[in-house]
Write an enzyme that holds these catalytic residues in place. Structure first.
Site, short mmCIF file in Angstrom:
data_model
loop_
_atom_site.label_atom_id
_atom_site.label_comp_id
_atom_site.label_asym_id
_atom_site.label_seq_id
_atom_site.Cartn_x
_atom_site.Cartn_y
_atom_site.Cartn_z
N GLY A 241 0.83 -1.20 0.00
CA GLY A 241 0.00 0.00 0.00
C GLY A 241 0.86 1.25 0.00
N LEU A 632 8.98 -7.53 17.75
CA LEU A 632 8.14 -8.71 18.01
C LEU A 632 8.55 -9.91 17.19
CD1 LEU A 632 4.67 -6.98 18.27
CD2 LEU A 632 6.31 -7.49 20.07
N GLU A 707 8.32 2.65 8.38
CA GLU A 707 8.72 3.80 7.59
C GLU A 707 10.11 4.32 7.92
OE1 GLU A 707 4.79 6.19 6.82
OE2 GLU A 707 4.52 4.84 8.51
#
Ligand code: FES
Ligand code: FES
Lengths: 743, 210
Positions: A241, A632, A707
């Site tokens: 996206g 994570l 980002e």
């Protein structure tokens, strides 16, 4: 079975589906009776449509209709189709009037029984226009700007002032003033925007390539003027996206409108060339930087003035100056954002909106200052290191940038660099080494998740998030497993559908912080229920054991002091009616943003090799080191970071949407002429994380990583190009003709 | 839609359910032995003049024969995806620029978006769906892609894997630089390039026939 821990590099749970081609993206869905829509785009940059001649199209076999101004269904909530403070609510072209605001704007849709018939039909629609001269994009019009209403993030001010810039500059021994420019960039996710929309009575279902199923549901229902519950949005897999699928763009309304018009499911997949304009892009920018510094490198003043561009009918301002406000401890700082209007599609957020172009300018000018006062660029940055956020006047929840500089420099071998430009070479190639800081704010939005412990001891997580390639599906199972002391193999995730509890749009690197926090909190709540159940259950080995004394490990509840005293979820639930336990939690920011400045930091080191005769630029080596809270999943996290850094290479050297200023038409609307890196463009590249424990930032303890990889990479490469050639390129992309005249 | 670490795919969603039913019927109908010598006969139809006539053709895809009627202008990619529901091959550009639609034709890579389906008769077409030796086993490169995280969004992945297999088979995986060069017809906008190269190298080093 070895327990998999949080942070472990476990494989993506959707990996097998993706490598076998069984993963169904939106355009892969099918419905009975499905028909195909193909858009007709405007071929003028400004004006109005005088008439459509659709006679030939309508005669063609298989063509059902041409939807355009005149026969398009009226949009009940059309008054909502206006500039909004919600950055993802953009003004759409919905065929409700005959205006043309930009070239390549959707103006009609041909609907036919097959794709071929629809394409052929669309090619035969004849349009006559009343044409006006389009307003050209930047750099034209840069002297005729206006102040935007707002920046995309609601808490960012348009202009800021700290201290007294003039006084700061007069106290400086060296002043550097330079202007940096960046081009229009187009997201070009590999998966085209696509949806299949169908109605069942008043109910609308859409398989839609989106970064936010809930956001689309809200926007579409308000535009149709119908209850949210009547719209179901499904995005099982999304092929990237990068911001472009974060907003609800015109096609997401046009397909259901067409489905209504023809009474059949409509599949609408945008063609690659249609995606240059109607689904957002990163605005080009003109950024003026001023830095005043003392001899020892201490900044006395810093200013950052950005001009970006917006469309003729909506407003989006690229927030390029926001990082300069807080990155360095300069006592005097000013920043402004201005806009020009052009006849182009509305710009939007693109991976690291604001940060990517803004930090390119900031970290380039800091490098220029380092050369101006003959100081090592890392030393200069450390000299001006912000111990607290000078803009918000708040402490950082955590900041490990020093360690990022230090470890990055070591890994890269910064000590081997001779600072003099053009001082390093090998054969025909000049070698350059550059570095820059990276940063990305921690965003968090409301998200809801439900966690259920089933009588068989397995866990079900439900949340309406989506995985745009980041690994969200995988890490959500890890988060729940971590809290409940299970292996992620015991956790099933239901997501990618508005049927599940509402979750945030995946943008601004916020999904793990937001949805991850919701899953954490829901898992904690259901664990508490289990503990309370055991506490009250006379037959439980944990009867009367206080909650704080019980821990969850290896699928068992047990006491801290004696792991043998305890039982499995299965036995506990079996004795208690074999009913599942479940908890649903809405998670949102508390006051952490009022008390702390929340950011991830990093450093990027880049080596370039430039053929002296040909100007060919290679990024031969790149190392990113980041501190982003709890990581994570080491595997998917590394991929995120590397992907971001590759975007940095792309922005620095390749990407450029070329718009003809006379017609407003994009001249390179395809993947052959709009350059993005291919495999051979990327040489040695690696990314590392520094351990950082931050319990303040959010319940999941994570900072976004989607980002930050882009942010510093652009300037690290630009700085390396300067070091290699002695030529400072302040205009992206850095292409060979710009470096060729460096002698 | 549900995902688990068991790698179970629980079928959900109305459209998906419907199509599964439909497509199993389709396969039953179409899984005929190749009709050698009969292919390519144009059926009589009432297409208006100037518009392409449909032709009956037989395509051999993943060791199965499919007899279908297509317009001469239909690309192999659209036939795979829209007619046969072989959606593993992706459309990223439709112009031969991205590689997402890479398939093997008689063992060589090809962009399915650049080929007309009518011209692919009597050829062996392999798509990502036909790469694995059996439905419950993965091709070694597929396994390596998952292990080395050679994917993010996964949209370029089928094409990358089809190209990667060809690179290995054709002996172009001799060095990292060579792999990168030969894999450069497949764009990955997510930037999963290191994982892609690692996966191919791992299979190359494993030394197994692919
Ligand atoms: S879709 Fe065929 S190469 Fe892009
Ligand atoms: S994994 Fe997204 S394009 Fe390659």
């Amino acid at each position: 079975m070895a327990k998999k821990l949080i942070g472990d590099p476990i494989d993506r749970i959707d990996g097998d589906l993706k490598v076998t081609g069984r993963a169904r993206y939106s355009a892969d869905m099918k419905r009975p009776d499905m028909v195909y829509g193909v858009l007709v785009m405007s071929s003028i940059g400004n004006g109005r449509i005088r008439s459509f001649d659709t006679a030939e199209t309508l005669k063609m076999p298989g063509v059902l209709t041409v939807m355009s101004y005149g026969n398009a269904p009226k949009v009940a909530g059309i008054n909502k189709n206006k500039p909004s403070e919600v950055a993802t609510d953009r003004v759409m072209s919905l065929f409700q009037d005959n205006k043309v605001h930009y070239n390549n704007q959707p103006i009609a849709m041909v609907i036919a029984d097959t794709f071929e018939h629809a394409v052929d039909g669309a090619a035969r629609v004849k349009v006559t226009y009343e044409s006006q001269k389009p307003k050209p994009p930047l750099p034209a019009g840069r002297n005729n700007t206006f102040t935007p209403e707002r920046l995309p993030r609601y808490d960012d001010q348009v202009d800021t002032k700290r201290g007294n810039l003039k006084a700061g500059l007069s106290g400086a021994s060296t002043k550097v003033t330079e202007t940096y420019t960046t081009p229009t960039q187009t997201h070009n996710a590999l998966e085209p925007h696509a949806l299949i929309a169908y109605w069942e009575g008043e109910k609308l279902t859409m398989y839609n390539a989106t970064q936010g199923v809930s956001g689309v549901q809200k926007r579409i229902s308000e535009l149709f003027g119908m209850p949210k519950e009547n719209v179901r949005v499904i995005a099982q897999f999304v092929g990237g996206g990068f911001g472009s699928k974060g907003a609800t763009w015109s096609h997401v309304m046009l397909a259901p409108m067409a489905a209504k018009l023809v009474g059949k499911p409509v599949k609408l997949v945008l063609m690659r060339e249609h995606m240059f304009g109607m689904v957002g892009w990163r605005s080009s920018t003109v950024q003026k930087m001023v830095v005043g510094t003392k001899k020892d490198g201490e900044f006395t003043a810093l200013s950052h003035d950005t001009i970006s561009q917006t469309s003729a009918f909506d407003e989006f301002a690229e927030p390029a100056g926001t990082i300069s406000r807080m990155m360095y401890a300069s006592p005097n700082m000013e920043s402004t954002h201005r806009l020009i209007r052009a006849n182009i599609g509305t710009p939007s957020a693109m991976r690291a909106p604001g940060e990517a172009p803004g930090v390119f300018a900031l970290e380039s000018v800091v490098d220029e200052v380092a050369y101006a006062i003959n100081m090592d660029p890392i030393a200069l940055r450390l000299k001006n290191y912000a111990e607290t956020d000078p803009h918000k006047n708040l402490p950082f929840s955590s900041k490990s940038l020093r360690e990022c500089y230090q470890q990055g420099a070591e890994r890269f071998g910064w000590a081997k660099r001779t600072p003099e430009p053009r001082s390093m070479r090998e054969g025909n190639e000049l070698i350059g080494m550059g570095m820059a800081s990276s940063i990305y704010p921690v965003n968090r939005a409301e998200s809801t998740a439900l966690v259920r412990i089933k009588p068989d001891g397995k866990v079900q997580v439900e949340t309406g998030t989506q995985d745009i390639g980041t690994g969200t599906y995988t890490v959500m199972t890890q988060v729940a497993a971590d809290v409940l002391g299970l292996s992620p193999d015991d956790v099933t995730l239901s997501a990618g559908d508005t049927r599940f509890p509402e979750s945030t749009t995946s943008g601004g690197s916020r999904t793990t912080a937001s949805t991850g926090s919701a899953v954490t909190q829901a898992a904690q709540a259901v664990l508490k229920q289990a503990k309370q159940l055991a506490y009250k259950d006379k037959r439980s080995p944990l009867f009367n054991v206080a909650e704080a004394e019980i821990v969850a490990e290896n699928g068992r509840l047990q006491t801290k002091s004696d792991p043998r005293q305890g039982e499995t979820f299965v036995s506990l639930l079996k004795r208690n009616g074999s009913k599942p336990l479940e908890a649903k939690m809405l998670s949102k920011s508390a006051d952490e943003k009022d008390n702390y400045s929340l950011n991830a930091f990093g450093s990027i080191f880049a080596e370039v090799r430039i053929d002296e005769a040909l100007g060919r630029i290679r990024v031969s080596r790149m190392i990113g080191t980041f501190a982003a809270g709890r990581i994570l999943n080491a595997k998917t996290a590394r991929s995120q970071i590397l992907g971001g850094m590759i975007w940095g290479v792309s922005m620095a050297l390749l990407e450029d949407t070329l718009i003809d200023p006379r017609t407003g038409r994009v001249m390179n609307p395809n993947l052959a002429e709009y350059h993005v890196p291919v495999n051979a463009d990327i040489e040695e590249i690696d990314g590392f994380f520094i351990e950082e424990k931050d319990e303040t930032v959010n319940p999941a303890g994570v900072k976004g990583i989607g980002e930050i990889g882009v942010v510093g990479s652009v300037s690290a490469i630009a700085n390396a190009v300067y070091h290699a050639t002695g030529k400072r390129i302040r205009d992206l992309p850095i292409t060979l003709e710009k470096v060729l005249d460096y002698r | 839609m549900e995902y688990t670490n068991h790698k179970n795919y629980i079928i959900d969603g109305a459209g998906r359910r419907w199509f599964l039913k439909q497509s199993s019927a389709l396969v039953g109908m179409l899984a005929l032995p190749p009709l050698i010598g009969q292919a390519g006969t144009a059926p009589a139809s009432s297409v208006p003049p100037g518009l392409p006539m449909k032709r009956a053709i037989t395509l051999r895809i993943n060791r199965k024969a499919y007899r279908i009627e297509v317009e001469p202008r239909e690309t192999l990619l659209d036939v795979l995806r829209e007619r046969l529901d072989l959606i593993g091959s992706k459309k990223g550009c439709d112009h031969g620029q991205c590689g997402a639609c890479t398939v093997h034709i008689d063992g060589r890579t090809a962009n399915a978006c650049l080929l007309l389906a009518v011209m692919q008769q009597d050829r062996d077409i392999t798509t990502i769906e036909g790469l694995a030796p059996s439905p419950d086993r993965l091709h070694p490169l597929q396994t390596a892609f998952v292990e080395h995280d050679g994917l993010q969004c996964g949209f370029c992945t089928p094409g990358q894997i089809m190209s990667g297999v060809a690179v290995l088979r054709e002996g172009h995986a001799g060095s990292t630089a060579q792999i990168k060069e030969w894999m450069s017809g497949n764009i990955c906008r997510c930037g999963a390039y290191s994982g892609i190269v690692d996966a191919i190298e791992a299979v190359q080093k494993g030394g197994r026939q692919v």
